[in-house]
Design a protein around this motif. Structure first.
Motif, PDB file in Angstrom:
ATOM      1  N   HIS A 273      -0.127   5.244  -5.114  1.00 54.17           N
ATOM      2  CA  HIS A 273      -1.148   5.545  -6.122  1.00 54.17           C
ATOM      3  C   HIS A 273      -0.821   6.872  -6.796  1.00 54.17           C
ATOM      4  O   HIS A 273      -0.326   6.906  -7.918  1.00 54.17           O
ATOM      5  CB  HIS A 273      -2.536   5.573  -5.470  1.00 54.17           C
ATOM      6  CG  HIS A 273      -3.637   5.933  -6.419  1.00 54.17           C
ATOM      7  ND1 HIS A 273      -4.716   6.708  -6.033  1.00 54.17           N
ATOM      8  CD2 HIS A 273      -3.824   5.646  -7.736  1.00 54.17           C
ATOM      9  CE1 HIS A 273      -5.525   6.860  -7.077  1.00 54.17           C
ATOM     10  NE2 HIS A 273      -5.000   6.237  -8.119  1.00 54.17           N
ATOM     11  N   SER A 295      -6.749   3.814  -0.621  1.00 53.64           N
ATOM     12  CA  SER A 295      -5.869   2.660  -0.795  1.00 53.64           C
ATOM     13  C   SER A 295      -5.454   2.171   0.589  1.00 53.64           C
ATOM     14  O   SER A 295      -5.149   2.968   1.492  1.00 53.64           O
ATOM     15  CB  SER A 295      -4.632   3.044  -1.614  1.00 53.64           C
ATOM     16  OG  SER A 295      -4.981   3.339  -2.949  1.00 53.64           O
ATOM     17  N   PRO A 309      -7.132   1.813  -5.248  1.00 55.29           N
ATOM     18  CA  PRO A 309      -6.553   1.921  -6.595  1.00 55.29           C
ATOM     19  C   PRO A 309      -5.051   1.718  -6.680  1.00 55.29           C
ATOM     20  O   PRO A 309      -4.511   1.606  -7.768  1.00 55.29           O
ATOM     21  CB  PRO A 309      -6.925   3.347  -7.006  1.00 55.29           C
ATOM     22  CG  PRO A 309      -7.004   4.102  -5.711  1.00 55.29           C
ATOM     23  CD  PRO A 309      -7.548   3.130  -4.717  1.00 55.29           C
ATOM     24  N   HIS A 311      -1.506  -0.042  -6.883  1.00 56.17           N
ATOM     25  CA  HIS A 311      -1.126  -1.338  -7.456  1.00 56.17           C
ATOM     26  C   HIS A 311       0.216  -1.837  -6.940  1.00 56.17           C
ATOM     27  O   HIS A 311       0.596  -2.976  -7.229  1.00 56.17           O
ATOM     28  CB  HIS A 311      -1.065  -1.240  -8.987  1.00 56.17           C
ATOM     29  CG  HIS A 311      -2.395  -1.001  -9.619  1.00 56.17           C
ATOM     30  ND1 HIS A 311      -3.360  -1.983  -9.698  1.00 56.17           N
ATOM     31  CD2 HIS A 311      -2.928   0.098 -10.182  1.00 56.17           C
ATOM     32  CE1 HIS A 311      -4.437  -1.502 -10.308  1.00 56.17           C
ATOM     33  NE2 HIS A 311      -4.197  -0.238 -10.606  1.00 56.17           N
ATOM     34  N   ARG A 312       0.956  -1.010  -6.203  1.00 57.13           N
ATOM     35  CA  ARG A 312       2.265  -1.429  -5.721  1.00 57.13           C
ATOM     36  C   ARG A 312       2.302  -1.404  -4.196  1.00 57.13           C
ATOM     37  O   ARG A 312       1.706  -0.521  -3.566  1.00 57.13           O
ATOM     38  CB  ARG A 312       3.363  -0.493  -6.250  1.00 57.13           C
ATOM     39  CG  ARG A 312       3.564  -0.539  -7.747  1.00 57.13           C
ATOM     40  CD  ARG A 312       4.776   0.298  -8.146  1.00 57.13           C
ATOM     41  NE  ARG A 312       4.585   1.709  -7.860  1.00 57.13           N
ATOM     42  CZ  ARG A 312       5.319   2.420  -7.008  1.00 57.13           C
ATOM     43  NH1 ARG A 312       6.297   1.842  -6.335  1.00 57.13           N
ATOM     44  NH2 ARG A 312       5.080   3.701  -6.837  1.00 57.13           N
ATOM     45  N   SER A 340       2.618   6.022  -8.935  1.00 51.71           N
ATOM     46  CA  SER A 340       2.720   5.176 -10.120  1.00 51.71           C
ATOM     47  C   SER A 340       2.659   6.007 -11.386  1.00 51.71           C
ATOM     48  O   SER A 340       1.944   7.003 -11.463  1.00 51.71           O
ATOM     49  CB  SER A 340       1.578   4.154 -10.124  1.00 51.71           C
ATOM     50  OG  SER A 340       1.659   3.314  -8.993  1.00 51.71           O
TER      51      SER A 340
END
Length: 355
Positions: A273, A295, A309, A311-312, A340
Motif C-alpha cells: 500500500h 491491509s 487499501p 491492491h497488490r 503502489s
C-alpha cells in the motif's frame, strides 16, 4: 485648551490633532559613512565581502554533501551533519550580518514622522506609499551600488543550491529501484543476530523477521560488503518475513509449487500500500496484517490481499536449501518491491518482459 485643536476632515464626533511642529528630537548626528567617501566605500566592500563569503559557504554545503562520509564523526558529532549545518548556517549568518551592516552604514539615515490614519487607506495614501517605497529603494543605493547588488544576488542565488542538493535525500523514485539485493544462493538470516536459518529450526506457525546474508558476510567470494547508511538502505528494501505452515494449508499458484521448503515461505516485509513494515501474524488464519492501514494478506494463498487499501499481493521470494542445509533465495523477487504508485503497472510489465 481647544485653541490648539482644529478639525481636519475627521468623522463626526471626533477631532483631529495637528502634528507637533517640534517633537523635541535631538539634532541629527551624521554617520561617518555619510560624510567620508573613503569610509563609505570601505563599508560597501565589507558588505559585499560578507555576501560573497555567504555564497562560498553555500557552495561548501554542496561540496560537503558529496564528499563527507555520512558515517564519519567529528568531535563526537556526525561529521556530515556538522559540515552541512556549519556551511548552511554560516552562509545565512553572513547574509544577515551583511544586510544589517548595509542598513546601519549605507542606507538612508533620517527621522520619519508618520501621522496616524484610518485603517482603510485612500488612493492618495497608496500612491504616497509607493512614492515612499521608491524613495527607500533610491536611498538604499541599490541602483548605484552594483557591487552590493550583484554580490547580494549571487549570495541569494547560491542559497538555492543547498535546497536543490538536499532534495536528493528524498531518495530515488520507486520505479528507479526495481531490484533488491537478493539473488540465487544468498542465505536468509535472522535480522537481529545475523545467523543463517535451517528449516528444522522453525516451528509450524512461527514467523521470523529476516534479511539477506550479504549484510553480515565478509568479502570472501568477491561480494562487496555493505556498511553504514548504504547497508541500512539495502536492509530496509530487502527485509523479509519467513513463516512456516503445514504444507497442506498452502495453495500455491501455477509456477510457485516449489517456492517453499516444507511449508516454509518467504515474503517481503514492505506493505504494497504505502510501504509500512509489516509483521503482525495470525497463526491460525495465516493472515498478515499491516499496522498502518490494516491491509491484510493471506500468506497461504500467495500473499493475496483479502482486506484493506492494498491492491497488490505481497511479493514472495522463492526459497531453497544450500548444501549445508540453510535457507537460501533462489532468485530476486519477481515483483517490484515498493509501495503502489501510478507507474508501477507499467514498470512491472517491463520487468516481466526483461526477466
Amino acid at each position: 485648551m481647544t485653541d490648539d485643536l482644529e478639525p481636519t476632515g475627521a468623522s463626526e464626533g471626533t477631532v483631529a490633532h495637528e502634528p507637533i511642529g517640534d517633537p523635541g528630537l535631538p539634532e541629527h548626528q551624521w554617520r561617518p559613512t555619510d560624510v567620508d567617501a573613503d569610509l563609505e566605500r570601505r563599508a560597501e566592500r565589507q558588505v559585499s565581502t560578507l555576501f560573497g563569503l555567504g555564497a562560498l559557504l553555500f557552495l561548501g554545503f554542496c561540496v560537503a554533501y558529496f564528499t563527507v562520509d555520512a558515517d564519519q564523526t567529528f568531535l563526537g558529532w556526525n561529521g556530515q551533519n556538522f559540515a552541512l549545518g556549519a556551511t548552511f548556517g554560516g552562509g545565512l549568518l553572513l547574509i544577515g550580518v551583511g544586510i544589517i551592516q548595509w542598513a546601519k552604514k549605507l542606507m538612508g539615515d533620517h527621522e520619519i514622522v508618520e501621522e496616524r490614519h484610518p485603517s482603510a487607506s485612500s488612493d492618495e495614501d497608496r500612491t504616497a506609499v509607493m512614492i515612499d517605497v521608491n524613495a527607500g529603494l533610491n536611498e538604499s543605493g541599490i541602483a548605484r551600488r552594483p557591487m552590493i547588488r550583484n554580490s547580494l544576488l549571487l549570495s541569494l542565488g547560491a542559497l538555492g543550491l543547498p535546497v536543490i542538493v538536499a532534495l536528493r535525500d528524498l531518495g530515488p523514485l520507486p520505479h528507479d529501484q526495481r531490484r533488491t539485493v537478493w539473488k540465487k544462493g544468498m542465505r536468509v538470516v535472522n535480522d537481529v543476530s545475523g545467523t543463517p536459518i535451517k528449516p528444522e529450526q522453525l516451528q509450524v506457525g512461527q514467523l521470523v523477521n529476516a534479511e539477506p546474508a550479504i549484510l553480515f558476510e565478509e568479502d570472501a567470494d568477491g561480494e562487496r560488503v555493505l556498511h553504514g547508511t548504504e547497508a541500512l538502505q539495502v536492509k530496509s528494501k530487502a527485509a523479509v518475513i519467513v513463516v512456516r505452515m503445514r504444507p497442506e494449508d498452502i495453495t500455491p499458484s501455477k509456477g510457485r509449487e516449489n517456492w517453499g521448503v516444507d511449508g516454509i515461505l518467504c515474503y517481503s516485509k514492505i506493505c504494497t500500500h504505502v510501504g509500512c513494515p509489516i509483521s503482525l501474524w495470525e497463526q491460525q488464519t495465516h493472515h498478515l496484517l499491516c499496522p498502518c492501514h490494516q491491509s491484510t494478506f493471506d500468506l497461504a494463498d500467495n500473499g493475496k490481499v483479502i482486506f484493506g487499501p492494498a491492491h497488490r499481493p505481497l511479493p514472495q521470494l522463492p526459497l531453497g536449501v544450500d548444501s549445508e542445509g540453510y535457507l537460501i533465495a533462489m532468485s530476486d523477487f519477481p515483483e517490484i518491491v515498493a509501495p503502489s504508485y501510478p507507474e508501477l503497472a507499467r514498470d512491472q510489465k517491463k520487468l516481466d518482459k526483461n526477466s
